[in-house]
Design a protein around this motif. Structure first.
Motif, PDB file in Angstrom:
ATOM      1  N   GLY A  13      -8.574  -1.625  -6.200  1.00 44.55           N
ATOM      2  CA  GLY A  13      -8.170  -0.433  -5.469  1.00 44.55           C
ATOM      3  C   GLY A  13      -8.415  -0.565  -3.981  1.00 44.55           C
ATOM      4  O   GLY A  13      -7.562  -0.194  -3.154  1.00 44.55           O
ATOM      5  N   TYR A  14      -9.557  -1.126  -3.616  1.00 48.58           N
ATOM      6  CA  TYR A  14      -9.857  -1.307  -2.193  1.00 48.58           C
ATOM      7  C   TYR A  14      -8.881  -2.296  -1.558  1.00 48.58           C
ATOM      8  O   TYR A  14      -8.329  -2.039  -0.478  1.00 48.58           O
ATOM      9  CB  TYR A  14     -11.294  -1.804  -2.004  1.00 48.58           C
ATOM     10  CG  TYR A  14     -11.570  -2.173  -0.563  1.00 48.58           C
ATOM     11  CD1 TYR A  14     -11.795  -1.175   0.386  1.00 48.58           C
ATOM     12  CD2 TYR A  14     -11.543  -3.501  -0.142  1.00 48.58           C
ATOM     13  CE1 TYR A  14     -12.000  -1.497   1.720  1.00 48.58           C
ATOM     14  CE2 TYR A  14     -11.746  -3.832   1.191  1.00 48.58           C
ATOM     15  CZ  TYR A  14     -11.977  -2.830   2.119  1.00 48.58           C
ATOM     16  OH  TYR A  14     -12.161  -3.155   3.443  1.00 48.58           O
ATOM     17  N   ASN A  15      -8.672  -3.444  -2.204  1.00 50.42           N
ATOM     18  CA  ASN A  15      -7.772  -4.457  -1.642  1.00 50.42           C
ATOM     19  C   ASN A  15      -6.347  -3.925  -1.521  1.00 50.42           C
ATOM     20  O   ASN A  15      -5.624  -4.267  -0.583  1.00 50.42           O
ATOM     21  CB  ASN A  15      -7.814  -5.729  -2.487  1.00 50.42           C
ATOM     22  CG  ASN A  15      -9.116  -6.491  -2.313  1.00 50.42           C
ATOM     23  OD1 ASN A  15      -9.813  -6.323  -1.308  1.00 50.42           O
ATOM     24  ND2 ASN A  15      -9.464  -7.320  -3.287  1.00 50.42           N
ATOM     25  N   PHE A  16      -5.941  -3.112  -2.484  1.00 43.93           N
ATOM     26  CA  PHE A  16      -4.631  -2.470  -2.412  1.00 43.93           C
ATOM     27  C   PHE A  16      -4.553  -1.577  -1.171  1.00 43.93           C
ATOM     28  O   PHE A  16      -3.572  -1.600  -0.413  1.00 43.93           O
ATOM     29  CB  PHE A  16      -4.401  -1.629  -3.666  1.00 43.93           C
ATOM     30  CG  PHE A  16      -3.001  -1.653  -4.187  1.00 43.93           C
ATOM     31  CD1 PHE A  16      -1.940  -1.233  -3.413  1.00 43.93           C
ATOM     32  CD2 PHE A  16      -2.742  -2.093  -5.473  1.00 43.93           C
ATOM     33  CE1 PHE A  16      -0.648  -1.256  -3.902  1.00 43.93           C
ATOM     34  CE2 PHE A  16      -1.453  -2.138  -5.970  1.00 43.93           C
ATOM     35  CZ  PHE A  16      -0.407  -1.704  -5.186  1.00 43.93           C
ATOM     36  N   SER A  17      -5.623  -0.798  -0.951  1.00 44.27           N
ATOM     37  CA  SER A  17      -5.594   0.217   0.107  1.00 44.27           C
ATOM     38  C   SER A  17      -5.497  -0.384   1.501  1.00 44.27           C
ATOM     39  O   SER A  17      -5.040   0.282   2.438  1.00 44.27           O
ATOM     40  CB  SER A  17      -6.840   1.095   0.019  1.00 44.27           C
ATOM     41  OG  SER A  17      -7.994   0.386   0.453  1.00 44.27           O
ATOM     42  N   THR A  18      -5.901  -1.632   1.664  1.00 43.55           N
ATOM     43  CA  THR A  18      -5.848  -2.248   2.999  1.00 43.55           C
ATOM     44  C   THR A  18      -4.415  -2.447   3.473  1.00 43.55           C
ATOM     45  O   THR A  18      -4.188  -2.670   4.670  1.00 43.55           O
ATOM     46  CB  THR A  18      -6.573  -3.604   3.010  1.00 43.55           C
ATOM     47  OG1 THR A  18      -5.935  -4.503   2.088  1.00 43.55           O
ATOM     48  CG2 THR A  18      -8.049  -3.445   2.629  1.00 43.55           C
ATOM     49  N   ARG A  19      -3.446  -2.354   2.567  1.00 43.24           N
ATOM     50  CA  ARG A  19      -2.045  -2.564   2.939  1.00 43.24           C
ATOM     51  C   ARG A  19      -1.273  -1.244   3.074  1.00 43.24           C
ATOM     52  O   ARG A  19      -0.097  -1.236   3.395  1.00 43.24           O
ATOM     53  CB  ARG A  19      -1.355  -3.452   1.893  1.00 43.24           C
ATOM     54  CG  ARG A  19      -1.927  -4.860   1.813  1.00 43.24           C
ATOM     55  CD  ARG A  19      -0.976  -5.788   1.075  1.00 43.24           C
ATOM     56  NE  ARG A  19       0.293  -5.858   1.755  1.00 43.24           N
ATOM     57  CZ  ARG A  19       1.470  -5.992   1.133  1.00 43.24           C
ATOM     58  NH1 ARG A  19       1.530  -6.083  -0.185  1.00 43.24           N
ATOM     59  NH2 ARG A  19       2.595  -6.054   1.819  1.00 43.24           N
ATOM     60  N   PHE A  20      -1.938  -0.113   2.808  1.00 39.23           N
ATOM     61  CA  PHE A  20      -1.243   1.168   2.870  1.00 39.23           C
ATOM     62  C   PHE A  20      -0.718   1.454   4.275  1.00 39.23           C
ATOM     63  O   PHE A  20      -1.436   1.291   5.259  1.00 39.23           O
ATOM     64  CB  PHE A  20      -2.192   2.329   2.506  1.00 39.23           C
ATOM     65  CG  PHE A  20      -2.595   2.398   1.063  1.00 39.23           C
ATOM     66  CD1 PHE A  20      -2.017   1.596   0.095  1.00 39.23           C
ATOM     67  CD2 PHE A  20      -3.574   3.301   0.665  1.00 39.23           C
ATOM     68  CE1 PHE A  20      -2.398   1.675  -1.228  1.00 39.23           C
ATOM     69  CE2 PHE A  20      -3.972   3.398  -0.653  1.00 39.23           C
ATOM     70  CZ  PHE A  20      -3.388   2.591  -1.601  1.00 39.23           C
ATOM     71  N   ASP A  21       0.533   1.905   4.362  1.00 43.92           N
ATOM     72  CA  ASP A  21       1.022   2.565   5.562  1.00 43.92           C
ATOM     73  C   ASP A  21       0.714   4.050   5.352  1.00 43.92           C
ATOM     74  O   ASP A  21       1.420   4.746   4.629  1.00 43.92           O
ATOM     75  CB  ASP A  21       2.521   2.333   5.742  1.00 43.92           C
ATOM     76  CG  ASP A  21       3.081   3.021   6.989  1.00 43.92           C
ATOM     77  OD1 ASP A  21       2.420   3.953   7.496  1.00 43.92           O
ATOM     78  OD2 ASP A  21       4.176   2.647   7.437  1.00 43.92           O
ATOM     79  N   ARG A  22      -0.354   4.522   5.977  1.00 48.07           N
ATOM     80  CA  ARG A  22      -0.846   5.874   5.705  1.00 48.07           C
ATOM     81  C   ARG A  22      -0.087   6.952   6.483  1.00 48.07           C
ATOM     82  O   ARG A  22      -0.346   8.145   6.300  1.00 48.07           O
ATOM     83  CB  ARG A  22      -2.345   5.950   6.004  1.00 48.07           C
ATOM     84  CG  ARG A  22      -3.169   5.031   5.094  1.00 48.07           C
ATOM     85  CD  ARG A  22      -4.621   4.947   5.519  1.00 48.07           C
ATOM     86  NE  ARG A  22      -5.302   3.868   4.803  1.00 48.07           N
ATOM     87  CZ  ARG A  22      -6.159   4.049   3.812  1.00 48.07           C
ATOM     88  NH1 ARG A  22      -6.440   5.263   3.391  1.00 48.07           N
ATOM     89  NH2 ARG A  22      -6.752   3.023   3.223  1.00 48.07           N
ATOM     90  N   LYS A  23       0.831   6.518   7.316  1.00 50.34           N
ATOM     91  CA  LYS A  23       1.641   7.479   8.075  1.00 50.34           C
ATOM     92  C   LYS A  23       3.007   7.696   7.426  1.00 50.34           C
ATOM     93  O   LYS A  23       3.491   8.831   7.330  1.00 50.34           O
ATOM     94  CB  LYS A  23       1.821   6.980   9.507  1.00 50.34           C
ATOM     95  CG  LYS A  23       2.615   7.928  10.389  1.00 50.34           C
ATOM     96  CD  LYS A  23       2.780   7.368  11.803  1.00 50.34           C
ATOM     97  CE  LYS A  23       3.626   8.310  12.664  1.00 50.34           C
ATOM     98  NZ  LYS A  23       3.871   7.750  14.024  1.00 50.34           N
ATOM     99  N   LEU A  24       3.634   6.611   6.998  1.00 49.96           N
ATOM    100  CA  LEU A  24       5.021   6.689   6.517  1.00 49.96           C
ATOM    101  C   LEU A  24       5.173   6.335   5.040  1.00 49.96           C
ATOM    102  O   LEU A  24       6.266   6.397   4.497  1.00 49.96           O
ATOM    103  CB  LEU A  24       5.909   5.767   7.357  1.00 49.96           C
ATOM    104  CG  LEU A  24       5.985   6.110   8.839  1.00 49.96           C
ATOM    105  CD1 LEU A  24       6.572   4.954   9.629  1.00 49.96           C
ATOM    106  CD2 LEU A  24       6.811   7.367   9.042  1.00 49.96           C
ATOM    107  N   GLY A  25       4.068   5.953   4.394  1.00 53.02           N
ATOM    108  CA  GLY A  25       4.145   5.587   2.985  1.00 53.02           C
ATOM    109  C   GLY A  25       4.559   4.141   2.798  1.00 53.02           C
ATOM    110  O   GLY A  25       4.986   3.450   3.726  1.00 53.02           O
ATOM    111  N   GLY A  26       4.417   3.665   1.590  1.00 54.77           N
ATOM    112  CA  GLY A  26       4.730   2.276   1.289  1.00 54.77           C
ATOM    113  C   GLY A  26       3.624   1.350   1.751  1.00 54.77           C
ATOM    114  O   GLY A  26       2.515   1.780   2.101  1.00 54.77           O
ATOM    115  N   LEU A  27       3.947   0.063   1.741  1.00 54.68           N
ATOM    116  CA  LEU A  27       2.987  -0.956   2.145  1.00 54.68           C
ATOM    117  C   LEU A  27       3.536  -1.710   3.337  1.00 54.68           C
ATOM    118  O   LEU A  27       4.703  -2.108   3.357  1.00 54.68           O
ATOM    119  CB  LEU A  27       2.731  -1.940   1.001  1.00 54.68           C
ATOM    120  CG  LEU A  27       2.243  -1.360  -0.327  1.00 54.68           C
ATOM    121  CD1 LEU A  27       2.011  -2.475  -1.330  1.00 54.68           C
ATOM    122  CD2 LEU A  27       0.977  -0.541  -0.156  1.00 54.68           C
ATOM    123  N   GLY A  28       2.686  -1.945   4.344  1.00 54.37           N
ATOM    124  CA  GLY A  28       3.086  -2.773   5.471  1.00 54.37           C
ATOM    125  C   GLY A  28       4.196  -2.151   6.297  1.00 54.37           C
ATOM    126  O   GLY A  28       4.404  -0.939   6.300  1.00 54.37           O
TER     127      GLY A  28
END
Length: 687
Positions: free
Chosen positions: A188-203
């Motif tokens: 879960g932590y490693n997944f969260s490092t790639r979150f785009d927390r503003k627009l959604g999705g990853l990267g």
């Protein structure tokens, strides 16, 4: 016109992509022994050009190069030219895509790979502009004559690479099976490092939907109550549903957005995306009760039924991005067009969908998109929500009438087992969550179509068109269909679907399984032999066939009390665990399987006349680690239903874990209490 030219050999093919090239002056061959034998006999290099019907840049390269007589003359003089539809032959595509990556080059489509006369690759690339393409053709033709030994040596090295074990390639090996809370937390932590927390999705851009990522995050939140995971799911699903990647007027999703905002898509619509996204949005609705997700599921299913369903009950593969030679023209509108269609309501429409006079796309056209909820928009414009929603539906109806008169994007009307299975599961999931009988009718119609047309004896076929199925099934066909049939059993309690799933599983174990490595090959042992026999373990836009098979073995092992299935599933998961913990976003379907093994999977058996109603009551709750089975008449061949009878004439629910059952109960609320009590949750701190 191209059709006035003498056709090449592709005219006899069924693939719409190959037929698009049937009147090129290039002397195209389909993939097969005729072309390979010609290359060996004439000692000529082979050009393999791979693409698919909805691929925008494939069309561009065709128009710029393959339709030009002078360029075709160079290709015909020096090469045996083979066209491949990657959707029909994912095995060929996987081998030569891997080769291009081994060359240190960026992969993609169109994929153009140069092989020696033994079909071994020595150079490749993707799209080339015409001048660069001709220069490359001439250079390779000359090198093949003057430096053949060097090219052959290079090709042998690439073949050696292609035949390396996937486990070896990723530094994985044998390990003992165990699942741990700490490793799950780390995923879960490693997944969260790639979150785009503003627009959604990853990267960053481009952004693909990647449904398996968010199905895992829903389960991660369910197990941990970590709000960060659920926030990311909701952010991503909302932004996609508001964005241009979603067809705001007709429903359904495009393949991906070229930007980080989900605004500008490549407009092709693929069956595999929409099937999986129906599953994702239905499951997210079940977990959150967000009305937007309900709307997306219903509109997407309407789109698929309207535009991708064949009269026989199969689903076609895709819609092209282009129409009238322009990408997205079918779906976009100028401000003037909108005013002509909507009159005095156009200004409000344009505020709702952010259409402007300048446009946000090519030629002053607008990709319609939203930025706020109906509640917020209604409040800002002093409207009742119900009034706004009636207006929006009226706008959609009017624009759909206009679109119906436009020249439509091209339809890829081949029917693929694997993609149909993803849509079939999506329909079954939507029926389970929403209880809409029409969804179940569509699912059953499709399931029966697949059995009648794409299954012969114990064997599946991959493709179907005009009454013919010609290509042996790949592991993805079996894996996805097993999963879909298992789900169809859960929503119908018709045991034929579960028995079909088991028969297909046993076939894969006999014909695809590598006993030495403990994973499944992508191709049937009786199918055509390529220069490498690949295994698929990395989850991508669609889940890896091995991760789906490991999941199938887990669930069918429970249904049929098959310890061997469970053991194989555990061993498969153990092999990828090290990479899974480090890179969960690339193995998210494996991560979901890890979730299923972290706590015992509940076995919920319902017996009695009201079995279907009780199942429907349970479906109101998000219980992701559960198998459902039931009988309304007490008759079943399943060991798990033995001795599970309706007590005192009342429909009875049995909640069991690890072959141990709780006290039988007579209503869904009591069963839910047992489920929540038994599935102990470890509370992790927020990410």
């Amino acid at each position: 016109m191209a059709e006035d030219r003498k056709p090449n050999r592709l005219l006899n093919e069924s693939s719409p992509y190959l037929l698009q090239h049937a009147h090129n002056p290039v002397d195209w061959y389909p993939w097969g022994e005729e072309a390979l034998q010609k290359a060996r006999q004439e000692d000529k290099p082979i050009l393999v050009s791979i693409g698919y019907a909805a691929c925008h840049w494939c069309h561009v390269m065709e128009h710029q190069s393959f339709e030009k007589e002078e360029i075709a003359a160079v290709m015909n003089a020096h090469f045996v030219c083979i066209k491949v539809d990657r959707e029909e032959r994912p095995d060929v595509d996987a081998v030569y895509m891997d080769a291009v990556h081994a060359m240190g080059l960026q992969g993609g489509w169109p994929l153009n790979v140069f092989l020696n006369s033994e079909a071994k690759p020595f150079y490749g690339g993707t799209y080339f502009p015409p001048k660069q393409w001709v220069g490359l053709l001439q250079n390779i033709a000359e090198a093949y004559q003057k430096d053949r030994e060097k090219l052959d040596k290079s090709a042998e090295q690439f073949v050696e690479h292609l035949n390396r074990s996937e486990l070896e390639k990723y530094g994985l090996g044998q390990s003992n099976f165990h699942v741990r809370e700490d490793d799950f937390k780390l995923m879960g932590y490693n997944f969260s490092t790639r979150f785009d927390r503003k627009l959604g999705g990853l990267g960053q851009a481009p952004k693909f939907p990647m449904p398996t990522n968010y199905l895992f995050l829903l389960r991660y939140h369910h197990h941990t109550s970590d709000q960060t995971a659920l926030n990311q799911v909701n952010l991503t699903l909302r932004e996609m549903a508001y964005g241009g990647i979603y067809d705001q007027i007709g429903g359904g999703f495009a393949r991906y957005s070229v930007d980080a905002e989900w605004l500008v898509p490549h407009f092709e619509k693929m069956l595999y995306d929409n099937g999986q996204l129906v599953t994702l949005y239905a499951e997210a609705y079940q977990a959150t009760r967000e009305t937007l997700y309900h709307e997306v599921v219903y509109e997407t299913i309407r789109f698929v039924e309207r535009e991708l369903m064949s009269p026989e009950g199969g689903f076609y593969s895709s819609l092209d991005a282009d129409s009238e030679g322009e990408e997205g023209k079918f779906y976009t509108f100028t401000k003037d067009e909108l005013h002509e269609i909507l009159g005095s309501e156009e200004p409000l429409f344009s505020k709702y969908y952010h259409a402007t006079a300048a446009g946000n796309f090519e030629h002053g056209r607008n990709i319609l998109h939203r930025r706020t909820s109906d509640e917020e928009f209604a409040r800002a414009h002093e409207l009742e929500v119900e009034v706004l929603q009636d207006m929006v539906q009226n706008w959609k109806n009017k624009l759909m009438e206009v679109r119906a008169k436009r020249i439509r994007p091209g339809l890829d009307d081949k029917i693929l087992t694997s993609w149909n299975a993803l849509m079939l599961k999506g329909l079954a999931d939507a029926y389970y969550v929403f209880g809409n009988d029409h969804f179940l009718d569509l699912a059953l119609r499709n399931a029966n179509f697949l059995l009648q047309n794409l299954k012969r004896g114990e064997k599946l076929y991959h493709n179907y068109k005009q009454g013919k199925a010609t290509i042996d099934g790949f592991l993805e066909d079996y894996a996805y269909l097993i999963r879909a049939f298992t789900r169809l059993y859960e929503v119908t309690f018709d045991e034929q679907w579960l028995q079909q799933a088991k028969q297909l599983t046993d076939y894969t174990l006999e014909h695809f399984f590598d006993e030495g490595e403990g994973l499944f090959f992508f191709t049937d042992q009786s199918s055509e032999k390529l220069i490498a026999r690949k295994k698929e373990i990395i989850d991508n836009v669609t889940p890896a066939s091995n991760s789906v098979m490991a999941t199938n073995l887990h669930f069918l092992g429970l249904y049929f009390d098959e310890d061997r299935y469970i053991s194989l599933s555990n061993e498969m998961l153990a092999k990828v665990k090290d990479l899974l913990v480090k890179e969960p976003s690339h193995l998210s379907n494996w991560a979901t399987l890890y979730f299923h093994k972290l706590t015992p999977t509940a076995e919920v058996a319902i017996s009695g006349k009201e079995a279907a109603r009780m199942r429907d009551e349970l479906s109101a709750f998000y219980i992701p680690n559960m198998i459902l089975l039931g009988t309304s008449n007490g008759q079943s061949k399943l060991a798990l239903l033995e001795d599970k009878v309706a007590l005192d004439g009342k429909t009875t629910i049995y909640v069991c874990y690890n072959k141990t059952c709780q006290l039988p109960v007579h209503n869904a609320a009591a069963a839910l209490e047992q489920l929540q009590g038994m599935q102990q949750k470890t509370k992790f701190p927020p990410l």
